[in-house]
Design an enzyme around this catalytic site. Structure first.
Site, PDB file in Angstrom:
ATOM      1  N   HIS A  97      -5.822   2.826   1.435  1.00  0.00           N
ATOM      2  CA  HIS A  97      -5.072   3.968   1.969  1.00  0.00           C
ATOM      3  C   HIS A  97      -5.748   4.590   3.202  1.00  0.00           C
ATOM      4  O   HIS A  97      -5.097   4.863   4.206  1.00  0.00           O
ATOM      5  CB  HIS A  97      -4.902   5.047   0.901  1.00  0.00           C
TER       6      HIS A  97
ATOM      7  N   ASP B 191       0.906  -1.141   0.000  1.00  0.00           N
ATOM      8  CA  ASP B 191       0.000   0.000   0.000  1.00  0.00           C
ATOM      9  C   ASP B 191       0.948   1.193   0.000  1.00  0.00           C
ATOM     10  O   ASP B 191       1.617   1.454   1.011  1.00  0.00           O
ATOM     11  CB  ASP B 191      -0.872   0.009   1.255  1.00  0.00           C
ATOM     12  N   HIS B 192       1.044   1.905  -1.109  1.00  0.00           N
ATOM     13  CA  HIS B 192       2.138   2.881  -1.210  1.00  0.00           C
ATOM     14  C   HIS B 192       2.011   4.012  -0.182  1.00  0.00           C
ATOM     15  O   HIS B 192       2.981   4.684   0.118  1.00  0.00           O
ATOM     16  CB  HIS B 192       2.279   3.426  -2.638  1.00  0.00           C
TER      17      HIS B 192
HETATM   18  C1  BG6 Z   1      -3.810   4.933  -5.961  1.00  0.00           C
HETATM   19  C2  BG6 Z   1      -5.181   5.023  -6.555  1.00  0.00           C
HETATM   20  O1  BG6 Z   1      -3.701   3.822  -5.120  1.00  0.00           O
HETATM   21  O2  BG6 Z   1      -3.556   6.112  -5.204  1.00  0.00           O
HETATM   22  C3  BG6 Z   1      -5.315   6.255  -7.430  1.00  0.00           C
HETATM   23  O3  BG6 Z   1      -5.430   3.856  -7.339  1.00  0.00           O
HETATM   24  C4  BG6 Z   1      -4.938   7.487  -6.642  1.00  0.00           C
HETATM   25  O4  BG6 Z   1      -6.642   6.379  -7.924  1.00  0.00           O
HETATM   26  C5  BG6 Z   1      -3.586   7.300  -5.971  1.00  0.00           C
HETATM   27  O5  BG6 Z   1      -4.894   8.577  -7.537  1.00  0.00           O
HETATM   28  C6  BG6 Z   1      -3.294   8.453  -5.019  1.00  0.00           C
HETATM   29  O6  BG6 Z   1      -1.984   8.347  -4.551  1.00  0.00           O
HETATM   30  P1  BG6 Z   1      -1.177   9.639  -4.074  1.00  0.00           P
HETATM   31  O7  BG6 Z   1       0.118   9.096  -3.600  1.00  0.00           O
HETATM   32  O8  BG6 Z   1      -1.066  10.540  -5.265  1.00  0.00           O
HETATM   33  O9  BG6 Z   1      -2.011  10.253  -2.981  1.00  0.00           O
END
Ligand code: BG6
Length: 511
Positions: free
Chosen positions: A248, A185-186
């Site tokens: 997230h 989960d980044h």
């Molecule tokens: C991803 C989603 O996991 O996270 C995207 O699939 C979203 O839809 C993105 O835009 C948002 O990531 P960050 O790091 O830009 O907040």
């Protein structure tokens, strides 16, 4: 290539090696790690994909990705050439055992050249339809067997609902031990997300107040200005609840609400996080309308630009009922949080990109200041800002200068970029580095993924069964559907997420 002798030999296999994720995120992150001396000398990337290609053709394409997305900007030619030597292309069908046998042979050949055993990391950067296949073949080819040396990395979506998530976890578990599985989960790789643990548990100051006695309510906002970009096909089958909340926002909730960990052991932290999801009060199907709000953007103006509505985006059905905005009210039934509402919201095409957690403290038990002194009185509020401004703001009351006693709200601010010289690495750098070191702290465990799905299933089911009659119900460039306010108890408000960002920008300009 600048290398780190303390790291053990590693073969990094990317399924989907010719794809977008490899080009945009994985290889730029690996290249950046190499620039920080964070790769072993004996290191190889094997990119596996269907297309007929060659080492050189792939290296050229990846060079372009690195030039665009590396944290260090355009790659230095010598540094790139050094790094590129470690990249190999292997064509192969993900559904043929032969591909995996060839892969096994190539890993063995590298190990022979290096004269040592190497860690083998298998990264699934493929469409989700392959997630259930690749682990099976890795298992059959005997590439998953070695618990200490073989690892598999998988990205969301981990399933489409509880049932499919369980099925996928079962496929993974058939070939790999849970300790070998790294579910990304980044958000967990973001510095500010990791800092939630540091802030809460490395300081004795706030933890005594971090409970129902002092905290009135918590809001978690993840707002995006982007629409669905080129991902309409995927997104239209997912929606905001699956795409953002299940993963997230749930991670943020767990970090804010978890009990203190006893040690920094990966499973200890993950146990504490999963406890939060187990304590979350189930949302009954008939309470879904009072607990959740969904929205879809129509056309509108964002940053003075006219934006199309969601249904006009590429890859999206013209009568789509998919939500691009979701808000949720949750309660955590335990001693710490009983009856404290947690409000979560996320959406696309909102006015501003911002992710933040706001902790709203209770009013003082007794107001001893004269009424005219406290006209502008507000309870204290703590904002943990994840992005784009990385920092923490504490809002509290102070005496306004002058002969009279008058109270005003003021802010105490901490900004990463002011306090620390070091730039924040990209989340993928942190996560890939952790996979290489076998540190699973920042990765999702099977039970956590399933607990998150379980909590959301009633909402998903009710939304699926009842078509939204009012979509599109918010204009691009606004803060979502109007009834989002109705989720909050009377007197509560969604914080204005502009404050930290604007204040940060002003400071940046002056400095
Ligand atoms: C991803 C989603 O996991 O996270 C995207 O699939 C979203 O839809 C993105 O835009 C948002 O990531 P960050 O790091 O830009 O907040």
């Amino acid at each position: 290539m600048k290398t780190n002798d303390k790291l053990e030999p590693t073969v990094f296999v990317i399924f989907g090696g010719a794809g977008d994720l490899t080009w945009r995120k994985l290889v730029p992150a690996l290249f950046d790690l190499s620039q920080d001396r964070s790769l072993p000398a004996q290191f190889a990337i094997i990119a596996v994909d269907l297309a007929k290609s060659s080492d050189n053709a792939l290296r050229r394409r990846l060079h372009d990705g690195v030039n665009q997305f590396s944290r260090f900007g355009k790659a230095n030619t010598a540094a790139w050439n050094q790094f590129a030597k470690h990249i190999h292309y292997q064509p192969g069908d993900f559904k043929k055992l032969q591909t995996y046998k060839a892969l096994g042979a190539q890993c063995a050949k590298l190990e022979e050249e290096w004269g040592t055993k190497a860690h083998r990391i298998f990264y699934m950067a493929t469409p989700p339809s392959m997630f259930g296949e690749i682990p099976k073949y890795l298992g059959k080819a005997g590439l998953a067997r070695d618990r200490e040396w073989a690892r598999i990395v998988i990205e969301k979506p981990i399933g489409y609902d509880l049932e499919s998530a369980r099925a996928l976890n079962a496929v993974l578990a058939a070939s790999f031990d849970e300790s070998q599985i790294y579910r990304i989960d980044h958000y967990l790789g973001k510095e500010t997300v990791q800092n939630i643990l540091a802030f809460r548990f490395a300081n004795p100051l706030f933890e005594p107040l971090w409970n129902r006695r002092y905290i009135d309510y918590v809001t978690i906002t993840v707002a995006e200005t982007v629409g669905v970009e080129h991902r309409g096909g995927y997104y239209d089958h997912a929606g905001a609840l699956r795409d953002m909340v299940q993963n997230h926002l749930m991670q943020l909730l767990c970090l804010v609400a978890m009990e203190p960990m006893v040690s920094f052991d990966a499973d200890e932290i993950r146990n504490k996080k999963v406890d939060v999801l187990h304590a979350a009060r189930p949302i009954h199907r008939d309470a879904v309308p009072q607990s959740a709000v969904r929205g879809q953007y129509g056309s509108g103006n964002l940053n003075r630009k006219k934006m199309p509505g969601y249904r006009e985006e590429d890859g999206v059905a013209r009568d789509s009922q998919t939500e691009t905005f979701a808000a949720l009210k949750l309660f955590i039934d335990n001693w710490r949080w009983q009856d404290v509402p947690f409000y979560l919201r996320t959406g696309k095409r909102l006015p501003q990109k911002t992710s933040e957690i706001s902790i709203q403290f209770r009013a003082v038990p007794h107001q001893s200041f004269p009424a005219e002194a406290s006209l502008g009185w507000q309870p204290s509020r703590l904002i943990l800002s994840i992005q784009p401004e990385e920092g923490i703001v504490l809002g509290f009351q102070a005496k306004y200068p002058g002969p009279k006693m008058q109270l005003r709200s003021v802010d105490m601010r901490f900004y990463y970029r002011e306090s620390f010289d070091a730039p924040s690495p990209d989340a993928y750098e942190t996560l890939l580095w952790d996979v290489m070191k076998s540190d699973a702290t920042l990765f999702m465990r099977a039970d956590q993924v399933e607990a998150a799905w379980q909590l959301l299933m009633p909402v998903l089911e009710v939304w699926q069964e009842t078509a939204p009659s009012d979509f599109p119900n918010y204009a691009a460039g606004t803060w979502g559907p109007e009834n989002t306010q109705g989720l909050l108890a009377p007197g509560y408000r969604w914080p204005l997420p502009t404050e930290l960002v604007t204040a940060g920008k002003k400071k940046g300009k002056n400095s």
